[in-house]
Write a protein that holds these residues in place. Structure first.
Motif, PDB file in Angstrom:
ATOM      1  N   GLY A  81     -47.407 -16.034  11.588  1.00 19.45           N
ATOM      2  CA  GLY A  81     -47.213 -15.125  10.543  1.00 19.45           C
ATOM      3  C   GLY A  81     -47.977 -13.937  10.764  1.00 19.45           C
ATOM      4  N   GLY A  82     -47.503 -12.674  10.368  1.00 24.08           N
ATOM      5  CA  GLY A  82     -48.280 -11.436  10.292  1.00 24.08           C
ATOM      6  C   GLY A  82     -48.537 -11.339   8.606  1.00 24.08           C
ATOM      7  N   THR A  83     -49.755 -11.452   8.246  1.00 26.45           N
ATOM      8  CA  THR A  83     -50.094 -11.106   6.740  1.00 26.45           C
ATOM      9  C   THR A  83     -49.832  -9.938   6.194  1.00 26.45           C
ATOM     10  OG1 THR A  83     -52.616 -10.921   7.413  1.00 26.45           O
ATOM     11  CG2 THR A  83     -51.808 -13.267   6.979  1.00 26.45           C
ATOM     12  N   THR A  84     -49.283  -9.819   5.055  1.00 22.33           N
ATOM     13  CA  THR A  84     -49.178  -8.534   4.295  1.00 22.33           C
ATOM     14  C   THR A  84     -50.471  -8.390   3.474  1.00 22.33           C
ATOM     15  OG1 THR A  84     -48.297  -9.708   2.480  1.00 22.33           O
ATOM     16  CG2 THR A  84     -46.619  -8.830   4.161  1.00 22.33           C
ATOM     17  N   VAL A  85     -50.484  -7.297   2.860  1.00 28.65           N
ATOM     18  CA  VAL A  85     -51.724  -6.953   2.204  1.00 28.65           C
ATOM     19  C   VAL A  85     -52.116  -8.021   1.137  1.00 28.65           C
ATOM     20  CG1 VAL A  85     -52.596  -5.373   0.300  1.00 28.65           C
ATOM     21  CG2 VAL A  85     -51.434  -4.333   2.315  1.00 28.65           C
ATOM     22  N   SER A  86     -50.812  -8.603   0.329  1.00 32.07           N
ATOM     23  CA  SER A  86     -51.236  -9.597  -0.601  1.00 32.07           C
ATOM     24  C   SER A  86     -51.672 -10.831  -0.015  1.00 32.07           C
ATOM     25  CB  SER A  86     -49.860 -10.106  -1.352  1.00 32.07           C
ATOM     26  OG  SER A  86     -48.897 -10.499  -0.479  1.00 32.07           O
ATOM     27  N   ALA A  87     -51.158 -11.355   1.326  1.00 30.47           N
ATOM     28  CA  ALA A  87     -51.742 -12.470   1.859  1.00 30.47           C
ATOM     29  C   ALA A  87     -52.952 -12.400   2.291  1.00 30.47           C
ATOM     30  CB  ALA A  87     -50.661 -12.865   2.948  1.00 30.47           C
ATOM     31  N   ALA A 139     -48.376  -9.413  18.719  1.00 33.77           N
ATOM     32  CA  ALA A 139     -47.907  -7.993  19.001  1.00 33.77           C
ATOM     33  C   ALA A 139     -46.834  -8.327  19.748  1.00 33.77           C
ATOM     34  CB  ALA A 139     -49.060  -7.349  20.060  1.00 33.77           C
ATOM     35  N   LYS A 140     -46.551  -9.410  20.627  1.00 32.22           N
ATOM     36  CA  LYS A 140     -45.290  -9.524  21.528  1.00 32.22           C
ATOM     37  C   LYS A 140     -44.288 -10.168  20.901  1.00 32.22           C
ATOM     38  CE  LYS A 140     -47.363  -8.958  25.978  1.00 32.22           C
ATOM     39  NZ  LYS A 140     -47.715  -9.556  27.519  1.00 32.22           N
ATOM     40  N   SER A 141     -44.677 -10.950  19.815  1.00 37.91           N
ATOM     41  CA  SER A 141     -43.939 -11.806  19.090  1.00 37.91           C
ATOM     42  C   SER A 141     -42.577 -11.241  18.483  1.00 37.91           C
ATOM     43  CB  SER A 141     -44.729 -12.571  17.920  1.00 37.91           C
ATOM     44  OG  SER A 141     -44.978 -11.606  16.971  1.00 37.91           O
ATOM     45  N   ASP A 142     -41.473 -12.211  18.297  1.00 40.37           N
ATOM     46  CA  ASP A 142     -40.214 -11.713  18.036  1.00 40.37           C
ATOM     47  C   ASP A 142     -40.333 -11.443  16.277  1.00 40.37           C
ATOM     48  OD1 ASP A 142     -37.757 -11.584  16.953  1.00 40.37           O
ATOM     49  OD2 ASP A 142     -36.865 -12.897  18.427  1.00 40.37           O
ATOM     50  N   SER A 143     -39.962 -10.180  15.997  1.00 40.98           N
ATOM     51  CA  SER A 143     -40.325  -9.877  14.469  1.00 40.98           C
ATOM     52  C   SER A 143     -39.391 -10.851  13.632  1.00 40.98           C
ATOM     53  CB  SER A 143     -40.192  -8.358  14.356  1.00 40.98           C
ATOM     54  OG  SER A 143     -38.821  -8.128  14.724  1.00 40.98           O
ATOM     55  N   ILE A 144     -38.373 -11.472  14.290  1.00 42.98           N
ATOM     56  CA  ILE A 144     -37.506 -12.182  13.371  1.00 42.98           C
ATOM     57  C   ILE A 144     -37.877 -13.483  13.245  1.00 42.98           C
ATOM     58  CG2 ILE A 144     -34.923 -13.033  13.212  1.00 42.98           C
ATOM     59  CD1 ILE A 144     -33.945 -10.763  14.968  1.00 42.98           C
ATOM     60  N   LYS A 145     -38.404 -13.977  14.273  1.00 39.84           N
ATOM     61  CA  LYS A 145     -39.194 -15.467  14.395  1.00 39.84           C
ATOM     62  C   LYS A 145     -40.523 -15.616  13.710  1.00 39.84           C
ATOM     63  CE  LYS A 145     -36.655 -17.271  18.335  1.00 39.84           C
ATOM     64  NZ  LYS A 145     -36.577 -17.455  19.816  1.00 39.84           N
ATOM     65  N   THR A 146     -41.119 -14.386  13.642  1.00 39.03           N
ATOM     66  CA  THR A 146     -42.537 -14.147  13.113  1.00 39.03           C
ATOM     67  C   THR A 146     -42.307 -13.820  11.606  1.00 39.03           C
ATOM     68  OG1 THR A 146     -43.558 -13.733  15.317  1.00 39.03           O
ATOM     69  CG2 THR A 146     -44.886 -13.321  13.307  1.00 39.03           C
ATOM     70  N   ILE A 147     -42.796 -14.610  10.751  1.00 39.25           N
ATOM     71  CA  ILE A 147     -42.650 -14.391   9.326  1.00 39.25           C
ATOM     72  C   ILE A 147     -43.705 -13.348   8.715  1.00 39.25           C
ATOM     73  CG2 ILE A 147     -42.611 -15.578   7.068  1.00 39.25           C
ATOM     74  CD1 ILE A 147     -40.801 -16.597   9.020  1.00 39.25           C
ATOM     75  N   LYS A 148     -43.106 -12.278   8.094  1.00 37.80           N
ATOM     76  CA  LYS A 148     -43.708 -11.156   7.390  1.00 37.80           C
ATOM     77  C   LYS A 148     -44.408 -12.167   6.128  1.00 37.80           C
ATOM     78  CE  LYS A 148     -43.338  -6.877   5.057  1.00 37.80           C
ATOM     79  NZ  LYS A 148     -42.270  -5.804   4.572  1.00 37.80           N
ATOM     80  N   CYS A 149     -45.549 -12.341   6.114  1.00 39.44           N
ATOM     81  CA  CYS A 149     -46.032 -13.395   5.431  1.00 39.44           C
ATOM     82  C   CYS A 149     -46.845 -12.673   3.982  1.00 39.44           C
ATOM     83  CB  CYS A 149     -46.764 -14.296   6.096  1.00 39.44           C
ATOM     84  SG  CYS A 149     -47.358 -15.865   5.375  1.00 39.44           S
ATOM     85  N   SER A 150     -46.228 -12.957   2.922  1.00 37.40           N
ATOM     86  CA  SER A 150     -46.866 -12.699   1.750  1.00 37.40           C
ATOM     87  C   SER A 150     -47.252 -13.938   0.875  1.00 37.40           C
ATOM     88  CB  SER A 150     -46.146 -11.758   0.843  1.00 37.40           C
ATOM     89  OG  SER A 150     -44.917 -12.707   0.477  1.00 37.40           O
ATOM     90  N   ARG A 151     -47.662 -13.994  -0.459  1.00 41.04           N
ATOM     91  CA  ARG A 151     -48.045 -14.967  -1.044  1.00 41.04           C
ATOM     92  C   ARG A 151     -47.170 -15.996  -0.895  1.00 41.04           C
ATOM     93  NH1 ARG A 151     -51.323 -17.220  -5.313  1.00 41.04           N
ATOM     94  NH2 ARG A 151     -52.805 -15.402  -5.480  1.00 41.04           N
ATOM     95  N   ARG A 152     -45.796 -15.726  -1.189  1.00 38.53           N
ATOM     96  CA  ARG A 152     -45.011 -16.991  -1.411  1.00 38.53           C
ATOM     97  C   ARG A 152     -44.816 -17.798  -0.119  1.00 38.53           C
ATOM     98  NH1 ARG A 152     -38.883 -14.034  -1.140  1.00 38.53           N
ATOM     99  NH2 ARG A 152     -39.233 -13.314   1.269  1.00 38.53           N
ATOM    100  N   ASP A 153     -45.005 -17.003   1.174  1.00 34.40           N
ATOM    101  CA  ASP A 153     -44.671 -17.638   2.555  1.00 34.40           C
ATOM    102  C   ASP A 153     -45.830 -18.418   2.889  1.00 34.40           C
ATOM    103  OD1 ASP A 153     -42.147 -16.003   2.558  1.00 34.40           O
ATOM    104  OD2 ASP A 153     -43.706 -14.459   2.618  1.00 34.40           O
ATOM    105  N   ILE A 154     -47.031 -18.383   2.527  1.00 35.33           N
ATOM    106  CA  ILE A 154     -48.280 -18.833   3.308  1.00 35.33           C
ATOM    107  C   ILE A 154     -48.034 -20.215   3.525  1.00 35.33           C
ATOM    108  CG2 ILE A 154     -50.683 -19.220   3.132  1.00 35.33           C
ATOM    109  CD1 ILE A 154     -51.063 -16.617   1.677  1.00 35.33           C
ATOM    110  N   SER A 155     -47.912 -20.924   2.279  1.00 33.04           N
ATOM    111  CA  SER A 155     -47.667 -22.462   2.578  1.00 33.04           C
ATOM    112  C   SER A 155     -46.558 -23.078   3.394  1.00 33.04           C
ATOM    113  CB  SER A 155     -47.568 -23.156   1.110  1.00 33.04           C
ATOM    114  OG  SER A 155     -46.658 -22.530   0.485  1.00 33.04           O
ATOM    115  N   THR A 156     -45.498 -22.591   3.476  1.00 32.33           N
ATOM    116  CA  THR A 156     -44.302 -22.693   4.133  1.00 32.33           C
ATOM    117  C   THR A 156     -44.635 -22.463   5.800  1.00 32.33           C
ATOM    118  OG1 THR A 156     -42.761 -22.304   2.434  1.00 32.33           O
ATOM    119  CG2 THR A 156     -42.041 -22.503   4.745  1.00 32.33           C
ATOM    120  N   VAL A 157     -45.471 -21.512   5.904  1.00 33.02           N
ATOM    121  CA  VAL A 157     -45.664 -20.946   7.303  1.00 33.02           C
ATOM    122  C   VAL A 157     -46.734 -22.067   7.713  1.00 33.02           C
ATOM    123  CG1 VAL A 157     -46.725 -19.340   8.867  1.00 33.02           C
ATOM    124  CG2 VAL A 157     -45.105 -18.468   7.007  1.00 33.02           C
TER     125      VAL A 157
END
Length: 381
Positions: A132-138, A107-125
């Motif tokens: 990372g905050g998980t989207t519906v897809s993730a 909740a307090k994390s920087d929205s720029i540094k914290t990744i909005k994480c969908s399928r394509r982002d999971i492995s990198t994060v």
């Protein structure tokens, strides 16, 4: 014969290699995905669990409203008798079920540094040990890994307005097309092209079911779309929705299932006023060259400013309501599955009782050969 034996040995070696890979994968998953004690216990005992996304915490609302909403949503699920499992990524580790401290971190994390994480982002994060905050897809992907059948969110992503030029289509829709998790939401976010989104879902073979009195598809902040778009299927309550989810799982259909729930009327905003606010926000995004996954968070923030906080209050209310409905569906599904299991066991017992007993055994015979010493001959080579 020798050739057959060699082929058989090769086959065994291949099986061993596959098994070792599978074991390695399980080991990796165990280290990467961590379930809270509540979720572990619920899974062990077959209790209903509702998965919850975390992008609404990291990118959907300002602090402290995001934290307040996250805690309240979990409490709503618990009050209905289900177990909440908010999913998020912290320092590269996927957590299914967050404690208050972890919720506060996101909740307090920087929205720029914290990744909005969908399928394509999971492995990198995960690999780079990021948050990372998980989207519906993730959230769907991770829920499916743990066989969690249902999740709740505010509204899914969809086809963006002007997608015929930008090709901006949310991966949520693609995920719904091939990941068997039910999503309870207040339709598609109003900032999107709702008609095109429903067309895309139809192409993906995703059942869209409205829960409620009307067959109008909800428009996130509004009880229905400005164009009064209708849905293909409707049910009256969570119990009927659970029947559909149960049938979907029993049939083994490998698609998601979208349950659309209108925002409670006391929090709903006027569809015409919202359409005007959205158009203004879209113009602002265009002038500032906002694109990609930054569009939705920007528009939500702009609309909140334009509506003087009304849209945020509506957002908080609808996600709580959706979580409540998801918990009801989860409870009903667990009850129906439990009843089916009991019926199946009773049926098996009846079948066994009606048959004559069968005894399976074996006979062992020892043979002893006695040879007289005089009959023994020594042959020298």
């Amino acid at each position: 014969m020798k050739m057959q034996w060699m082929n058989f040995r090769r086959f065994l070696e291949a099986v061993k290699r596959i098994n070792s890979l599978n074991k390695r994968q399980v080991s990796i998953n165990c280290k990467t995905v961590v379930c809270s004690s509540d979720v572990e216990l619920a899974k062990k005992n077959g209790l209903p669990i509702v998965a919850l996304e975390s992008t609404i915490i990291t990118h959907g609302m300002p602090y402290p409203d995001n934290l307040k909403t996250a805690i309240q949503v979990e409490n709503v699920v618990r009050k209905k008798g289900a177990v909440p499992a908010t999913i998020g990524i912290l320092n590269g580790q996927i957590h299914v079920g967050l404690n208050n401290e972890q919720l506060q971190t996101l909740a307090k994390s920087d929205s720029i540094k914290t990744i909005k994480c969908s399928r394509r982002d999971i492995s990198t994060v995960v690999a780079q040990k990021l948050n990372g905050g998980t989207t519906v897809s993730a959230t769907m992907i991770i829920a499916n890994l743990l066989d969690l059948p249902i999740m709740a969110t505010g509204g899914i992503g969809g086809v963006h307005r002007g997608a015929e030029q930008t090709f901006d289509i949310s991966t949520d829709l693609v995920e719904l097309g091939h990941t068997p998790v039910a999503v309870v939401c207040s339709g598609v976010k109003s900032i999107l092209d709702i008609k095109k989104t429903l067309e895309y879902l139809e192409t993906q073979g995703v059942p869209v079911v409205k829960i409620g009195k009307t067959d109008y598809f909800p428009a996130f902040y509004c009880t229905e779309t400005y164009q009064k778009t209708k849905v293909p299927h409707t049910v009256s309550n969570s119990q009927e929705a659970a029947k559909i989810l149960k049938a979907q799982r029993e049939l083994g259909l490998q698609t998601g299932l979208l349950f659309a729930v209108s925002i409670p009327e006391e929090y709903a905003l006027d569809s015409k006023e919202m359409e005007l606010a959205i158009c203004n926000a879209l113009e602002s995004a265009k002038s500032k060259n906002i694109n990609g996954k930054n569009v939705t968070p920007f528009l939500l923030e702009e609309i909140n400013k334009i509506t003087h906080g009304q849209s945020l209050r509506a957002n908080m209310a609808l996600i709580e309501n959706n979580a409540s409905v998801a918990a009801e569906i989860a409870m009903n599904l667990a009850e129906k599955c439990s009843q089916s299991s009991l019926n199946n066991n009773a049926s098996k017992c009846t079948l066994v009782a009606e048959r004559n007993p069968i005894v399976i055994g074996g006979a062992i015979m020892d043979t002893t050969l006695q040879v007289k010493e005089s009959e023994i001959k020594v042959v020298r080579c």
